[in-house]
Scaffold this motif. Structure first.
Motif, PDB file in Angstrom:
ATOM      1  N   CYS A 137      34.050 -22.198   6.318  1.00 41.56           N
ATOM      2  CA  CYS A 137      33.468 -23.523   6.436  1.00 41.56           C
ATOM      3  C   CYS A 137      34.207 -24.511   5.549  1.00 41.56           C
ATOM      4  CB  CYS A 137      31.973 -23.514   6.082  1.00 41.56           C
ATOM      5  SG  CYS A 137      31.630 -23.176   4.340  1.00 41.56           S
ATOM      6  N   LEU A 168      26.613 -19.806   3.286  1.00 41.82           N
ATOM      7  CA  LEU A 168      27.234 -19.457   4.563  1.00 41.82           C
ATOM      8  C   LEU A 168      26.704 -18.132   5.082  1.00 41.82           C
ATOM      9  CD1 LEU A 168      29.310 -20.400   6.627  1.00 41.82           C
ATOM     10  CD2 LEU A 168      31.071 -19.246   5.290  1.00 41.82           C
ATOM     11  N   VAL A 171      22.938 -18.776   6.378  1.00 37.65           N
ATOM     12  CA  VAL A 171      22.842 -19.470   7.667  1.00 37.65           C
ATOM     13  C   VAL A 171      23.412 -18.608   8.791  1.00 37.65           C
ATOM     14  CG1 VAL A 171      23.609 -21.499   8.959  1.00 37.65           C
ATOM     15  CG2 VAL A 171      22.883 -21.732   6.579  1.00 37.65           C
ATOM     16  N   ASN A 195      25.617 -26.614  11.615  1.00 38.62           N
ATOM     17  CA  ASN A 195      26.191 -27.412  10.531  1.00 38.62           C
ATOM     18  C   ASN A 195      25.107 -28.144   9.745  1.00 38.62           C
ATOM     19  OD1 ASN A 195      28.678 -26.566  11.420  1.00 38.62           O
ATOM     20  ND2 ASN A 195      29.165 -28.462  12.483  1.00 38.62           N
ATOM     21  N   LEU A 198      23.439 -25.618   7.524  1.00 40.72           N
ATOM     22  CA  LEU A 198      24.311 -25.264   6.410  1.00 40.72           C
ATOM     23  C   LEU A 198      24.288 -26.348   5.343  1.00 40.72           C
ATOM     24  CD1 LEU A 198      26.409 -23.386   5.140  1.00 40.72           C
ATOM     25  CD2 LEU A 198      28.155 -24.550   6.492  1.00 40.72           C
TER      26      LEU A 198
END
Length: 303
Positions: A137, A168, A171, A195, A198
């Protein structure tokens, strides 16, 4: 993370009492000039046989005060703050740009409040269904509260990197990589939702350090190498099934239209058995992968 932040006394940023550096620069220059004048007066008094002790004491005073005044300067650039401490006690944060001054025995730790961009390493995690996947990410973060960043965590930059990996993993474990059976949120099919989750997860984890995440999103998402081949074949099979289903539905519609056209135009009358044979033949022609070989019936339709 909420339990951790409530278990300790959270720091809070407040404005410090720093002084204008240009004013203090004039004061320090004046003290230096006064020291030079006192030294010159002491030398003149010694040459003329007058007592020079008072002038030497005055020069020493101006030397000490001037030296301390020169040691209190520091610079603050745009989007930067200086955390001021006095013998370990937090006295405030100075965010005024330019040349600044505080007492030299007060500590000054500069903290950047600019936006930082972090691209995480690829890590292997298990999705909701237990499939191993590789993800990475990109996170844009900045320091919101300098006091929390300096005093509430040991190293706020390292803290950010560790929490990015933890968020990360959290999620990624909430959703499957892809949806084969149920209609639910997936990592591949719903990037906006993932997203947003996150970013919210990281903001919750990093608020204890006075850090806010402005943007977060997946930059890499793939099945792990050990199952990538099997999952690719499964995706291909699903694509073939979906294509076949569409072909069959289209063929059925074409056959239905053909039968209705034959009946409405009174071209030919078919009983149920012959109608079923025609439907079967048309479906074979329309749904087959290979070209059909036509067969010419030279006799009667019913022979």
């Amino acid at each position: 993370m909420t339990e951790i932040s409530s278990a300790m006394n959270a720091s809070q940023e407040r404005k410090s009492g720093g002084y204008n550096g240009f004013v203090m620069l004039a004061v320090a220059t004046a003290l230096t000039g006064a020291m030079i004048w006192a030294i010159g007066s002491a030398i003149y008094a010694k040459e003329t046989g007058q007592p020079a002790g008072m002038w030497l004491g005055t020069a020493g005073f101006f030397l000490v005060v001037g030296f301390l005044s020169w040691c209190g300067f520091y610079m603050i650039q745009p989007n930067q703050g200086a955390v001021i401490t006095l013998f370990g006690e937090y006295r405030g944060t100075d965010r005024t740009e330019g040349l600044r001054w505080v007492w030299p025995w007060m500590g000054r730790k500069k903290v950047s409040v600019r936006a930082h961009n972090v691209h995480s390493e690829r890590i292997k995690i298990n999705d909701k269904r237990g499939n191993p996947i590789d993800v990475a990410c990109n996170v844009v973060w900045r320091v919101r509260d300098t006091a929390q960043a300096v005093f509430d965590v040991d190293d706020y930059k390292e803290f950010v990197n560790i929490q990015i990996e933890a968020g990360l993993r959290t999620v990624g474990a909430r959703h499957p990589y892809d949806d084969f059976e149920e209609n639910e949120t997936t990592l591949r099919g719903h990037p906006d939702v993932v997203n947003s989750e996150l970013q919210a997860e990281l903001n919750d984890r990093l608020k204890v350090a006075g850090i806010v995440v402005d943007e977060a999103g997946l930059t890499h998402l793939a099945y792990a190498s050990e199952i990538a081949g099997a999952m690719l074949r499964r995706q291909q099979a699903d694509a073939v099934i979906a294509a076949r289903k569409k072909v069959v539905l289209g063929a059925v519609g074409m056959v239905e239209d053909a039968l209705q056209k034959l009946a409405s135009d009174d071209i030919v009358h078919l009983d149920d058995e012959r109608r079923a044979a025609m439907v079967s033949n048309l479906l074979v022609v329309l749904c087959g992968d290979r070209e059909t070989q036509p067969v010419v019936n030279a006799g009667s339709l019913y022979q």
